[in-house]
Write a protein that holds these residues in place. Structure first.
Motif, PDB file in Angstrom:
ATOM      1  N   PRO A 116       0.817  -1.215   0.000  1.00 34.97           N
ATOM      2  CA  PRO A 116       0.000   0.000   0.000  1.00 34.97           C
ATOM      3  C   PRO A 116       0.849   1.264   0.000  1.00 34.97           C
ATOM      4  O   PRO A 116       1.901   1.317   0.643  1.00 34.97           O
ATOM      5  N   THR A 175      -7.135  -0.615  -4.882  1.00 30.62           N
ATOM      6  CA  THR A 175      -6.210  -0.134  -3.848  1.00 30.62           C
ATOM      7  C   THR A 175      -4.993   0.528  -4.470  1.00 30.62           C
ATOM      8  O   THR A 175      -4.373  -0.024  -5.380  1.00 30.62           O
ATOM      9  N   MET A 177      -1.339   1.273  -4.676  1.00 30.43           N
ATOM     10  CA  MET A 177      -0.192   0.487  -4.227  1.00 30.43           C
ATOM     11  C   MET A 177       1.108   1.129  -4.723  1.00 30.43           C
ATOM     12  O   MET A 177       1.104   2.051  -5.540  1.00 30.43           O
TER      13      MET A 177
END
Length: 448
Positions: A116, A175, A177
């Motif tokens: 992340p 997400t 990243m």
């Protein structure tokens, strides 16, 4: 799994609570989930970041346990960094274009991590790779069951000597990243029968370096040494401002110093002669002898064994090393014989051949039937010279001679080759021929 204490970070991002548990859960991300980058690239690594990543790799490589005998020091490669940046831009998944580029850069190994955004700095990722080593058995050459060690084994692969890294923002699903990629050359993690071989050889640091990387790099904060291309392959230094020739491993000494390392100060003052820098000694003028050429020598001309064109040649009945013979001739006011014409060579050869059957050697401690003359091979000048300093203008080396390539630096008249010349070890004990110049003899010769 315990994480090592992190080194100074690259980029200064903050750490979040429970970071290790989150990271370990993310290590199993499948590459099938990865999509092409959708976020803007934060930029390639700065020079400072590249240097810190390289330093961290070398520091960790010098801390492996058990110690590594053949671990090489890594250097930064811009071409590998470009490849790593290209792969990071694809969120770690190699695209056909990158695979094609790798064909021109064979044997590249990879460490790839996708995490992340903002969670960790690059140095923390490298420390995580190294922490995998706690689950690796060097003796068994295998990782613990259901554990990952391939990042660790590539990071500490002994023969990987080039490093380049890159990072890029991307997305996995929805997400945001960040991809961290390091490329290594030559790569590692080679397998035999489906099992990865050990990454390095166990032993004392630097004890199994190869000839091409025989230096041993030890930084102040490193636990052990890393094999490197030696900055000084001779493993020696010249003192007193001498200059080292790394191709010959010889020191060129400044005036006033001599010895292999220029460690001997020459305080010799030559009263009637000139100083021989290479030997830290005097070459006396005709008619003078002694260490400083201060002693007037009255040579008994009537004791000459041979007179050739006015010069006197005396053949010793005792044997000595080359330099012992040289000093004996000098004490008598002469020099080891110089042969500068075929006439002198022929006459000496004839005389010595007759001498061998008629004259008895008084010193039984001799090794050969040969005779020293005043010719030596000067490695610093890469040539044969007479002891008085002049280059040879005439030669009479026997067939196949000289053949010692600088290891036999002194020249003898060789009985087995009709008294033609041969280069020989200077410590050999030979008889010798002293020569006294014409102008010296004329002071004493009152004959017509």
């Amino acid at each position: 799994m315990l994480r090592p204490e992190p080194s100074p970070g690259l980029g200064g991002r903050g750490r979040q609570p429970g970071l290790l548990s989150v990271l370990l859960a993310l290590l199993g991300i499948a590459w099938a989930e990865v999509r092409l980058p959708q976020l803007q690239e934060p930029g390639a690594l700065s020079k400072k970041e590249s240097f810190l990543l390289l330093s961290l790799h070398n520091r960790l490589r010098s801390q492996v346990h058990p110690p590594a005998a053949n671990m090489q020091r890594m250097d930064w490669s811009e071409s590998l960094a470009q490849l790593a940046q290209a792969r990071a831009a694809l969120c770690g998944t190699p695209a056909p274009s990158l695979v094609a580029a790798l064909h021109h850069t064979p044997q590249v190994g990879w460490n790839v991590q996708v995490l992340p955004v903002g969670l960790v700095a690059f140095d923390e990722v490298v420390n995580l790779w190294f922490a995998e080593g706690q689950r690796y058995s060097h003796t068994a050459a295998e990782c613990a069951h259901n554990a990952t060690c391939t990042h660790y084994t590539q990071l500490v692969w002994a023969t990987s000597s080039q490093l380049g890294c890159g990072r890029h923002l991307c997305s996995v699903g929805q997400t945001a990243m960040e991809a961290f990629v390091c490329a290594y050359s030559p790569g590692g993690n080679w397998e035999v029968n489906g099992k990865t071989i050990i990454p390095y050889k166990k032993g004392a640091w630097c004890s199994l370096c190869t000839a091409s990387v025989s230096g041993c790099f030890k930084a102040w904060d490193h636990a052990g040494g890393l094999c490197e291309v030696p900055r000084n392959p001779c493993r020696m230094s010249c003192r007193n401002h001498g200059l080292l020739n790394v191709s010959t491993c010889h020191c060129r000494c400044p005036p006033g110093y001599t010895g292999r390392y220029c460690q001997v100060r020459c305080s010799v003052r030559c009263v009637h002669g000139h100083f021989r820098e290479e030997e830290c000694s005097c070459v006396c003028d005709v008619g003078y002898g002694g260490a400083q050429c201060a002693t007037k020598v009255h040579f008994p001309f009537h004791t000459c064994d041979l007179k050739i064109d006015g010069d006197c040649f005396m053949v010793s009945s005792e044997a000595d090393t080359y330099y012992g013979a040289k000093m004996t001739c000098q004490r008598k006011g002469g020099v080891l014989a110089r042969i500068e014409s075929q006439k002198v060579q022929d006459i000496l050869a004839f005389y010595l051949d007759r001498l061998e059957t008629t004259n008895e050697v008084t010193d039984s401690d001799f090794e050969t039937r040969n005779f020293w003359i005043g010719l030596t091979y000067k490695t610093s000048k890469d040539s044969f010279r007479w002891t008085t300093g002049e280059y040879q203008s005439f030669t009479s080396f026997a067939f196949g001679q000289p053949d010692n390539q600088g290891f036999g630096n002194c020249v003898e008249l060789q009985a087995s080759a009709a008294f033609n010349w041969n280069d020989q070890r200077c410590k050999t004990r030979n008889r010798y021929i002293c020569q006294f110049a014409q102008e010296h003899i004329s002071q004493w010769d009152s004959g017509p």
